[in-house]
Design a protein around this motif. Sequence first.
Motif, PDB file in Angstrom:
ATOM      1  N   MET A   1     -15.156  -7.465  72.094  1.00 24.54           N
ATOM      2  CA  MET A   1     -16.187  -8.285  73.126  1.00 24.54           C
ATOM      3  C   MET A   1     -15.302  -9.754  73.345  1.00 24.54           C
ATOM      4  N   THR A   2     -15.740 -10.287  74.462  1.00 23.22           N
ATOM      5  CA  THR A   2     -15.286 -11.452  74.567  1.00 23.22           C
ATOM      6  C   THR A   2     -15.421 -12.634  73.453  1.00 23.22           C
ATOM      7  N   ASP A   3     -14.605 -13.331  73.184  1.00 22.02           N
ATOM      8  CA  ASP A   3     -14.631 -14.356  72.111  1.00 22.02           C
ATOM      9  C   ASP A   3     -15.766 -15.331  72.337  1.00 22.02           C
ATOM     10  N   GLN A   4     -16.318 -15.679  71.383  1.00 21.95           N
ATOM     11  CA  GLN A   4     -17.563 -16.644  71.504  1.00 21.95           C
ATOM     12  C   GLN A   4     -16.865 -17.944  72.039  1.00 21.95           C
ATOM     13  N   THR A   5     -15.859 -18.453  71.592  1.00 26.78           N
ATOM     14  CA  THR A   5     -15.377 -19.700  72.142  1.00 26.78           C
ATOM     15  C   THR A   5     -14.893 -19.779  73.620  1.00 26.78           C
ATOM     16  N   ILE A   6     -14.799 -18.676  74.334  1.00 27.07           N
ATOM     17  CA  ILE A   6     -14.300 -18.484  75.490  1.00 27.07           C
ATOM     18  C   ILE A   6     -16.046 -18.487  76.227  1.00 27.07           C
ATOM     19  N   ILE A   7     -16.865 -17.848  75.540  1.00 27.39           N
ATOM     20  CA  ILE A   7     -18.221 -17.800  76.075  1.00 27.39           C
ATOM     21  C   ILE A   7     -18.863 -19.263  76.212  1.00 27.39           C
ATOM     22  N   ASP A   8     -18.783 -19.858  74.987  1.00 21.66           N
ATOM     23  CA  ASP A   8     -19.164 -21.311  75.001  1.00 21.66           C
ATOM     24  C   ASP A   8     -18.876 -22.186  76.163  1.00 21.66           C
ATOM     25  N   LYS A   9     -17.416 -22.021  76.268  1.00 22.29           N
ATOM     26  CA  LYS A   9     -16.802 -22.830  77.246  1.00 22.29           C
ATOM     27  C   LYS A   9     -17.235 -22.694  78.776  1.00 22.29           C
ATOM     28  N   LEU A  10     -17.508 -21.429  78.957  1.00 17.73           N
ATOM     29  CA  LEU A  10     -17.859 -21.032  80.157  1.00 17.73           C
ATOM     30  C   LEU A  10     -19.205 -21.435  80.418  1.00 17.73           C
ATOM     31  N   LYS A  11     -20.020 -21.167  79.543  1.00 17.42           N
ATOM     32  CA  LYS A  11     -21.542 -21.927  79.670  1.00 17.42           C
ATOM     33  C   LYS A  11     -21.530 -23.098  79.904  1.00 17.42           C
ATOM     34  N   ARG A  12     -20.858 -23.893  78.938  1.00 21.15           N
ATOM     35  CA  ARG A  12     -20.831 -25.568  79.303  1.00 21.15           C
ATOM     36  C   ARG A  12     -20.233 -25.820  80.754  1.00 21.15           C
ATOM     37  N   ALA A  13     -19.277 -25.001  80.941  1.00 18.59           N
ATOM     38  CA  ALA A  13     -18.931 -25.501  82.616  1.00 18.59           C
ATOM     39  C   ALA A  13     -20.018 -24.694  83.683  1.00 18.59           C
ATOM     40  N   GLY A  14     -20.874 -24.057  83.359  1.00 24.75           N
ATOM     41  CA  GLY A  14     -21.951 -23.685  84.266  1.00 24.75           C
ATOM     42  C   GLY A  14     -21.602 -22.376  85.102  1.00 24.75           C
ATOM     43  N   ARG A  15     -20.379 -21.499  84.304  1.00 22.57           N
ATOM     44  CA  ARG A  15     -19.876 -20.548  85.133  1.00 22.57           C
ATOM     45  C   ARG A  15     -20.783 -19.366  85.062  1.00 22.57           C
ATOM     46  N   LYS A  16     -20.632 -18.526  86.128  1.00 22.45           N
ATOM     47  CA  LYS A  16     -21.565 -17.264  86.036  1.00 22.45           C
ATOM     48  C   LYS A  16     -20.204 -16.182  85.590  1.00 22.45           C
ATOM     49  N   PHE A  17     -20.494 -15.460  84.704  1.00 19.19           N
ATOM     50  CA  PHE A  17     -19.500 -14.308  84.274  1.00 19.19           C
ATOM     51  C   PHE A  17     -20.248 -13.174  83.458  1.00 19.19           C
ATOM     52  N   ASP A  18     -19.348 -12.254  83.084  1.00 22.93           N
ATOM     53  CA  ASP A  18     -19.648 -11.212  82.136  1.00 22.93           C
ATOM     54  C   ASP A  18     -18.735 -10.846  81.250  1.00 22.93           C
ATOM     55  N   THR A  19     -19.013 -10.460  79.925  1.00 30.02           N
ATOM     56  CA  THR A  19     -18.085 -10.304  78.965  1.00 30.02           C
ATOM     57  C   THR A  19     -17.252  -8.907  79.292  1.00 30.02           C
ATOM     58  N   CYS A  20     -16.130  -8.853  78.178  1.00 30.51           N
ATOM     59  CA  CYS A  20     -15.250  -7.558  78.575  1.00 30.51           C
ATOM     60  C   CYS A  20     -15.133  -7.255  77.072  1.00 30.51           C
ATOM     61  N   ASN A  21     -14.545  -6.065  77.368  1.00 28.97           N
ATOM     62  CA  ASN A  21     -14.280  -5.344  75.920  1.00 28.97           C
ATOM     63  C   ASN A  21     -12.789  -6.058  75.186  1.00 28.97           C
ATOM     64  N   ASN A  22     -12.144  -6.514  75.975  1.00 27.15           N
ATOM     65  CA  ASN A  22     -11.059  -7.534  75.345  1.00 27.15           C
ATOM     66  C   ASN A  22     -11.567  -8.874  75.008  1.00 27.15           C
ATOM     67  N   TRP A  23     -11.072  -9.241  73.835  1.00 29.30           N
ATOM     68  CA  TRP A  23     -11.741 -10.659  73.406  1.00 29.30           C
ATOM     69  C   TRP A  23     -11.162 -11.829  74.073  1.00 29.30           C
ATOM     70  N   ARG A  24     -10.105 -11.841  74.782  1.00 29.26           N
ATOM     71  CA  ARG A  24      -9.511 -12.880  75.575  1.00 29.26           C
ATOM     72  C   ARG A  24      -9.907 -12.992  77.164  1.00 29.26           C
ATOM     73  N   ARG A  25     -10.820 -12.058  77.382  1.00 29.04           N
ATOM     74  CA  ARG A  25     -10.944 -11.670  79.011  1.00 29.04           C
ATOM     75  C   ARG A  25     -12.329 -11.915  79.230  1.00 29.04           C
ATOM     76  N   ALA A  26     -12.753 -12.414  80.530  1.00 30.39           N
ATOM     77  CA  ALA A  26     -14.031 -12.694  80.930  1.00 30.39           C
ATOM     78  C   ALA A  26     -13.894 -12.047  82.361  1.00 30.39           C
ATOM     79  N   ILE A  27     -15.209 -11.467  83.153  1.00 25.09           N
ATOM     80  CA  ILE A  27     -15.278 -11.325  84.415  1.00 25.09           C
ATOM     81  C   ILE A  27     -15.855 -12.691  85.205  1.00 25.09           C
TER      82      ILE A  27
END
Length: 117
Positions: free
Chosen positions: A1-27
């Motif tokens: 799954m998408t790495d937690q640091t990427i998820i945190d960064k996207l949340k701080r930026a207020g971005r709408k996203f979905d997680t992926c099976n690859n830890w480096r990626r997000a939709i």
Amino acid sequence: MTDQTIIDKLKRAGRKFDTCNNWRRAILYCKNCGKKLGEFDLIYESHESHLYCCECVKKYEKPTPYEIEGLEGSKVVKDYGTLVKVYYAESMRYEVKNCYFTKKGRYIKYHGKRWYL
């Protein structure tokens, strides 16, 4: 799954996203209209370069050519919204640059500095 640091960064930026099976990626989705932009490798690419869809980015496009404030003689010769073709006077060459978006506006990176367009 998408790495937690990427998820945190996207949340701080207020971005709408979905997680992926690859830890480096997000939709990612367009910040303005919510259209799906695609799946991106956010280790090598900034989420700020994938903020708007092709329709929503048109509000940032300017008539060309125009000078880049602070870079004497350098000018944008073609503006595509998410990409710009820049002529640099000091090196006398053309370069296609990615555009990044923040609350302040649209910018490109050149020699490690931000140049707002």
